[in-house]
Design a protein around this motif. Structure first.
Motif, PDB file in Angstrom:
ATOM      1  N   ILE A   4       0.814  -1.220   0.000  1.00  0.00           N
ATOM      2  CA  ILE A   4       0.000   0.000   0.000  1.00  0.00           C
ATOM      3  C   ILE A   4       0.847   1.270   0.000  1.00  0.00           C
ATOM      4  O   ILE A   4       0.302   2.359  -0.181  1.00  0.00           O
ATOM      5  CB  ILE A   4      -0.994   0.018   1.177  1.00  0.00           C
ATOM      6  CG1 ILE A   4      -0.262   0.005   2.528  1.00  0.00           C
ATOM      7  CG2 ILE A   4      -1.968  -1.143   1.070  1.00  0.00           C
ATOM      8  CD1 ILE A   4      -1.195   0.202   3.715  1.00  0.00           C
ATOM      9  N   GLU A  32       5.701  -2.602   2.902  1.00  0.00           N
ATOM     10  CA  GLU A  32       4.603  -2.193   2.025  1.00  0.00           C
ATOM     11  C   GLU A  32       5.087  -1.388   0.821  1.00  0.00           C
ATOM     12  O   GLU A  32       4.279  -0.792   0.116  1.00  0.00           O
ATOM     13  CB  GLU A  32       3.571  -1.399   2.821  1.00  0.00           C
ATOM     14  CG  GLU A  32       2.821  -2.231   3.845  1.00  0.00           C
ATOM     15  CD  GLU A  32       1.996  -3.353   3.223  1.00  0.00           C
ATOM     16  OE1 GLU A  32       1.464  -3.143   2.119  1.00  0.00           O
ATOM     17  OE2 GLU A  32       1.890  -4.427   3.834  1.00  0.00           O
ATOM     18  N   ALA A 231      -1.131   2.771   7.563  1.00  0.00           N
ATOM     19  CA  ALA A 231      -2.441   2.911   6.921  1.00  0.00           C
ATOM     20  C   ALA A 231      -2.761   4.377   6.646  1.00  0.00           C
ATOM     21  O   ALA A 231      -3.278   4.727   5.570  1.00  0.00           O
ATOM     22  CB  ALA A 231      -3.521   2.288   7.808  1.00  0.00           C
ATOM     23  N   SER A 234      -0.878   5.796   3.717  1.00  0.00           N
ATOM     24  CA  SER A 234      -1.261   5.261   2.417  1.00  0.00           C
ATOM     25  C   SER A 234      -2.373   6.088   1.775  1.00  0.00           C
ATOM     26  O   SER A 234      -2.920   7.016   2.375  1.00  0.00           O
ATOM     27  CB  SER A 234      -1.732   3.813   2.568  1.00  0.00           C
ATOM     28  OG  SER A 234      -3.062   3.762   3.066  1.00  0.00           O
ATOM     29  N   ASP A 235      -2.730   5.693   0.546  1.00  0.00           N
ATOM     30  CA  ASP A 235      -3.817   6.355  -0.176  1.00  0.00           C
ATOM     31  C   ASP A 235      -5.185   5.771   0.164  1.00  0.00           C
ATOM     32  O   ASP A 235      -6.191   6.166  -0.440  1.00  0.00           O
ATOM     33  CB  ASP A 235      -3.586   6.233  -1.689  1.00  0.00           C
ATOM     34  CG  ASP A 235      -2.334   6.972  -2.133  1.00  0.00           C
ATOM     35  OD1 ASP A 235      -1.967   7.975  -1.482  1.00  0.00           O
ATOM     36  OD2 ASP A 235      -1.711   6.546  -3.130  1.00  0.00           O
ATOM     37  N   TRP A 236      -5.236   4.860   1.123  1.00  0.00           N
ATOM     38  CA  TRP A 236      -6.494   4.192   1.440  1.00  0.00           C
ATOM     39  C   TRP A 236      -7.408   5.026   2.321  1.00  0.00           C
ATOM     40  O   TRP A 236      -8.576   4.666   2.525  1.00  0.00           O
ATOM     41  CB  TRP A 236      -6.217   2.839   2.084  1.00  0.00           C
ATOM     42  CG  TRP A 236      -5.831   1.816   1.067  1.00  0.00           C
ATOM     43  CD1 TRP A 236      -4.568   1.438   0.718  1.00  0.00           C
ATOM     44  CD2 TRP A 236      -6.713   1.070   0.231  1.00  0.00           C
ATOM     45  NE1 TRP A 236      -4.598   0.506  -0.284  1.00  0.00           N
ATOM     46  CE2 TRP A 236      -5.907   0.250  -0.603  1.00  0.00           C
ATOM     47  CE3 TRP A 236      -8.094   0.999   0.094  1.00  0.00           C
ATOM     48  CZ2 TRP A 236      -6.451  -0.613  -1.542  1.00  0.00           C
ATOM     49  CZ3 TRP A 236      -8.630   0.130  -0.850  1.00  0.00           C
ATOM     50  CH2 TRP A 236      -7.818  -0.661  -1.659  1.00  0.00           C
ATOM     51  N   LEU A 237      -6.920   6.119   2.873  1.00  0.00           N
ATOM     52  CA  LEU A 237      -7.770   7.045   3.638  1.00  0.00           C
ATOM     53  C   LEU A 237      -7.611   8.456   3.054  1.00  0.00           C
ATOM     54  O   LEU A 237      -7.135   9.381   3.719  1.00  0.00           O
ATOM     55  CB  LEU A 237      -7.409   7.030   5.124  1.00  0.00           C
ATOM     56  CG  LEU A 237      -7.718   5.727   5.867  1.00  0.00           C
ATOM     57  CD1 LEU A 237      -6.478   4.839   5.917  1.00  0.00           C
ATOM     58  CD2 LEU A 237      -8.219   5.990   7.273  1.00  0.00           C
ATOM     59  N   PRO A 238      -8.011   8.642   1.806  1.00  0.00           N
ATOM     60  CA  PRO A 238      -7.682   9.865   1.078  1.00  0.00           C
ATOM     61  C   PRO A 238      -8.404  11.115   1.574  1.00  0.00           C
ATOM     62  O   PRO A 238      -7.967  12.224   1.276  1.00  0.00           O
ATOM     63  CB  PRO A 238      -8.089   9.534  -0.364  1.00  0.00           C
ATOM     64  CG  PRO A 238      -9.168   8.519  -0.216  1.00  0.00           C
ATOM     65  CD  PRO A 238      -8.774   7.698   0.968  1.00  0.00           C
TER      66      PRO A 238
END
Length: 256
Positions: A4, A32, A231, A234-238
């Motif tokens: 990620i 990651e 986390a 990462s780009d998973w919580l933009p």
């Protein structure tokens, strides 16, 4: 399958020993896919030794977070190593011994000011120093706190310092959003790092944590906190910014 943080460049502060949250954050980030640069203070040789224990040895640069001269030159140093930044981890906190351990009413302002400078204002000064390194796509700043809503035993002036850190993160989120840079904190449960063990009464606090937290809590395992930091990098919580994510086994949700 790529991680990620594949292709991300991340500066991680606060790595001193393998027991530190920052070390485990750097390890998970590398796993990651991130390229990592570490900062070191006060003994770069310790951080350089620990950096060899990462999955891939990471370069180390000296940085006193309270030294304006070093902060002014930080962007050039990081650019030479990584070319730019996509993420920044603030894992720095310090208070003189007379600001801890039940001395709250007698601590001098000089010691309080030191705690506030190193533990709270440093989030702003470090972020400002690194802003030229972020590109048009923005990035993420993640710091570490210890839930400042409560007056913890023996924690004394580190409590107000963490409260100031939490407020600083919210104001940074406000001002950096236009640059698409997110700023969040992870509120960790007690971890047996060297910094934590220097706090009087830490052992007693850590002992009861696992008894009260809904999820099992292992004071010797910083990796769950490191994963939470990664986390947020990462780009998973933009669209998450100005937030405090608890990685404490859920104790923050439980009454006394």
């Amino acid at each position: 399958m790529s991680g990620i943080l594949e292709g991300k460049r991340v500066l991680v502060t606060g790595v001193l020993l393998e027991s530190s949250i920052a070390f485990h954050t750097a390890r998970v980030a590398q796993r990651e896919g991130a390229e990592i640069l570490l900062t070191a203070y006060p003994r770069p040789s310790l951080t350089e030794r620990v950096a060899q224990q990462l999955p891939r040895p990471a370069p180390v640069v000296a940085l006193d977070i309270t030294d304006e001269g070093q902060l002014a030159g930080l962007a050039d140093v990081v650019r030479a190593e990584l070319g730019g930044l996509d993420g920044l981890v603030h894992s720095i906190g310090f208070a003189p011994q007379d600001a801890l351990g039940g001395n709250f009413l007698n601590t001098s302002f000089e010691s309080v000011a030191t705690a506030l400078h190193a533990s709270a204002f440093s989030l702003k000064s470090l972020t400002s120093a690194c802003l030229p390194l972020f590109g048009d796509e923005g990035g993420a700043v993640v710091g570490l706190t210890f839930d400042a809503r409560f007056a913890w035993p023996q924690y004394d002036w580190m409590g107000p310092a963490k409260a100031a850190l939490e407020a600083t993160s919210r104001y940074l989120a406000r001002d950096l959003g236009k640059l698409d840079i997110r700023c969040n904190l992870v509120a960790a449960g007690p971890i047996g790092s060297m910094a934590a063990k220097s706090i009087p009464g830490f052992a007693e606090l850590a002992k009861v944590w696992d008894q009260r937290s809904p999820l099992p809590w292992d004071v010797s395992d910083p990796e769950p906190v490191g994963r939470s930091v990664v986390a947020l990098l990462s780009d998973w919580l933009p669209k998450t910014t100005g937030e405090i994510v608890h990685a404490d086994g859920g104790l923050h949700a439980i009454g006394g």
